[in-house]
Write a protein that holds these residues in place. Structure first.
Motif, short mmCIF file in Angstrom:
data_model
loop_
_atom_site.label_atom_id
_atom_site.label_comp_id
_atom_site.label_asym_id
_atom_site.label_seq_id
_atom_site.Cartn_x
_atom_site.Cartn_y
_atom_site.Cartn_z
N ASP A 1 -5.83 -4.68 0.97
CA ASP A 1 -4.25 -4.32 1.21
C ASP A 1 -3.54 -5.38 0.28
O ASP A 1 -3.60 -6.83 0.83
CB ASP A 1 -3.95 -4.30 2.64
N THR B 1 -0.06 -5.41 -0.42
CA THR B 1 1.23 -5.06 -0.11
C THR B 1 2.11 -6.39 -0.31
O THR B 1 1.80 -7.49 0.20
CB THR B 1 1.47 -4.58 1.31
N THR C 1 1.36 -1.70 -2.45
CA THR C 1 2.74 -1.40 -2.06
C THR C 1 3.46 -2.68 -2.49
O THR C 1 3.33 -3.81 -2.22
CB THR C 1 2.75 -1.38 -0.63
N GLU D 1 5.41 3.51 -3.94
CA GLU D 1 5.43 2.15 -3.72
C GLU D 1 5.35 1.03 -4.94
O GLU D 1 4.89 -0.17 -4.64
CB GLU D 1 3.95 1.94 -2.63
#
Length: 645
Positions: free
Chosen positions: A176, A178, A198, A244
């Motif tokens: 992840d 992000t 993202t 994203e």
């Protein structure tokens, strides 16, 4: 090459030339169409080579050189088999960037070819093996270089090479990331497969083209460059999946995102001046501080989660431009006005606060009423509430309903139209029985839709301007009868509320100009005399003849091209003027010969009766011609319809 130059053996020469031709074909295919396409060519070439060898063997069996011919061709075919693997190996070597790897690949290719050749055909094949090894080294190197430059036809080689190289690099597989910031990092051989990217910042990173992208948005070579440099002006990203993505501060002026998905993307402070955002999905996209002046936003998919805080926007266009209309549906409508700071957000908010159900290809009020009632009953959490109905052009209808926050409008729209299309296709008798089972709410809703469709309050009324001229020195025409019949036909029409008839008699040139200014008509109808190339017959101050030519009329209508839809010249020999005017007006009807009073009246009445029934201009024209023929006149071919090109 030795076989080709061997003049002592016809079989050797044939085998050599056959092999060389197959080699040329193979190299041509692999360079132009890619590795995948070449597989079929290799198989075909191999088959041809074998068949050719058989033929050669028969021809030279007496000389006992069959073994040499077979050896030569099979050496070629065998060498082809390593070409694809060789190119991949070179690409891997480039991706890893180790000099010994390239040298090793070359030595392996040469050794493999030579050993294989010796095993099959002895000394003659050595020359083949060396030549082919060198050729395939050069071709393989070229293919590997093109693959790593992003050439689509060699994508499989590039992806495989980078995947191998990524084994020794950093892996963010399934990570992840992000809001992670990789600015100025070197990302060579990094594995981003299945990573969550993202709003990940990749500005000024190095060697982003050597990462393993998997199915992430990093697979797009064009996008990778924009992520690094922030320069994406005039780039085309149509149909790209860019969910994203982080394009904060990017220069995207004049870029095209038609049907792309930018949901949850970070476009803060980005320059989207004149960008094409047509049918772009923008659920949750952050436009904070961005510039949208001149953007094209036809059918863009914004939602109540799309952020427009601090957007800089002086004006937008609700449609894509065309050659004839470079500024389509500008907002604000007045070209002298612009949105003040913060006004664009207020302007756009009602669009994504409602469920918009757009109907085209005809409207069935009963099906609308039943479908909407069923949608509301099946989805009570949506809290549907009708807030507007609007007719959009001819036979198109927009039903707008307010919904509860966070409602999935896309899902509601799909459910509604599934029911609506089923109902619309029901036979009339089944629809009647279905309506009989419904309660009063269906009847009330149907009446609301009917009112919206046929009331001038909701429908943009079309003004028909009739201009009549019959100077005292010309033969008398039954113009009053023609206008009276047109008016009577419209009064009987089903959609009579949609038309407003205006009349001007004994018109002079200045009267025509003034009437166009006063009424801004959609349809202009001229009744009177025509004289071909000399022009249409109007009146002067004394009521005498004054001719006006087609080019002068065309220049006048050019000024009103934004709202005049059709011009009907119900006068003899008026095709000349029609050809001039149609340069600027979508539809113009003229007469290619003389036409009598009765025929011209029949055509006009038929034409406007069809329009009053909701038919198109092209259908109305055909209906008018048919009306002439039905009463027995032979002038049904005299009216001619011209369409703007």
């Amino acid at each position: 090459m030795s076989l080709i130059l061997d003049s002592s053996s016809l079989a050797n020469q044939i085998a050599g030339w056959t092999s060389l031709l197959v080699l040329i074909v193979f190299l041509r295919v692999i360079i132009r169409f890619g590795i995948e396409a070449s597989v079929a060519t290799v198989a075909g070439a191999f088959a041809v080579a074998v068949a050719g060898t058989g033929a050669i063997a028969v021809a030279v069996v007496v000389a006992r050189t069959f073994a040499i011919a077979v050896a030569g061709v099979f050496a070629i075919a065998g060498t082809f088999a390593i070409a694809g693997a060789f190119a991949v190996a070179v690409a891997v070597a480039f991706a890893i960037a180790r000099a010994f790897a390239v040298a090793g690949v070359f030595v392996f290719a040469v050794a493999f070819a030579i050993v294989g050749a010796f095993a099959v055909a002895g000394g003659y094949a050595v020359a083949f093996a060396i030549v082919f090894a060198v050729v395939f080294f050069l071709v393989g190197t070229y293919i590997a270089w093109r693959a790593l430059q992003g050439e689509e036809k060699f994508a499989s080689i590039r992806n495989f090479a980078i995947a191998i190289a990524a084994f020794q690099g950093t892996s963010f597989h399934n990570a992840d990331l992000t809001d992670a910031n990789f600015s100025q990092a070197t990302l060579k051989s990094t594995n981003f497969c299945k990573a969550k990217l993202t709003r990940t910042c990749l500005q000024k990173v190095k060697m982003l083209d050597r990462v393993r992208a998997g199915t992430t948005y990093l697979k797009h070579a064009k996008l990778r460059q924009v992520l690094i440099t922030g320069q994406g002006q005039e780039k085309k990203f149509d149909n790209f999946d860019l969910r994203e993505v982080n394009l904060k501060g990017a220069n995207l002026a004049d870029a095209s995102f038609v049907s792309a998905d930018l949901s949850e993307a970070n476009l803060q402070d980005a320059d989207l001046s004149r960008a094409k955002l047509v049918k772009t999905q923008l659920d949750g996209t952050d436009f904070t501080g961005s510039t949208l002046t001149g953007a094209y936003i036809e059918d863009w998919g914004i939602t109540n989660k799309t952020k427009f805080t601090g957007v800089k926007c002086e004006y937008v266009y609700m449609k894509l431009p065309t050659k004839d209309n470079p500024d389509p549906l500008r907002k604000p409508d007045n070209r002298q006005e612009v949105f003040a700071d913060g006004e664009f957000g207020d302007f756009i908010k009602p669009i994504f606060d409602t469920l918009d159900l757009y109907h085209n290809h005809g409207v069935d009020p009963r099906a609308i009423a039943i479908s909407l009632k069923q949608l509301a009953e099946d989805n009570p959490q949506a809290e549907l509430q009708i807030v507007g109905m609007e007719v959009k052009g001819e036979n198109n209808f927009l039903l707008r309903a307010k919904t509860a926050p966070n409602t999935d409008k896309s899902e509601l729209s799909a459910k509604y139209f599934e029911t609506y299309n089923q109902l619309k296709n029901l036979p009339a008798q089944e629809m009647k029985l279905l309506l009989a089972e419904q309660d009063s709410r269906i009847v009330n809703l149907e009446n609301m839709v009917q009112t919206a469709l046929y009331s001038s309050h909701y429908y943009a009324v079309k003004t028909i301007l009739i201009l009549a001229a019959n100077p005292k020195t010309t033969s008398s025409l039954r113009l009053d009868e023609e206008v009276r019949e047109i008016d009577a036909g419209l009064q009987r029409a089903k959609k009579r509320e949609q038309f407003d008839l205006k009349q001007r008699w004994a018109v002079r040139i200045r009267d025509v100009s003034q009437a166009l200014l006063d009424f801004k008509p959609r349809i202009v109808h001229f009744s009177g005399h025509g004289s071909g190339d000399d022009g249409l017959v109007l009146e002067d101050e004394m009521g005498n003849v004054q001719l006006v030519d087609g080019e002068a009329l065309a220049e006048l209508f050019k000024l009103f091209a934004d709202h005049v839809e059709c011009v009907l010249l119900n006068a003899c020999y008026s095709e000349v003027q029609a050809l001039a005017i149609v340069k600027y007006i979508p539809y113009v009807i003229g007469m290619n010969w003389a036409i009598g009073d009765k025929a011209s009246i029949e055509f006009a009445v038929g034409f406007y009766s069809a329009l009053g029934a909701g038919e198109s201009i092209e259908f109305a024209y055909q209906f008018g011609c048919s009306a002439i023929r039905l009463v027995g006149y032979r002038e049904h071919l005299t009216p001619v319809l011209k369409k703007k090109q």
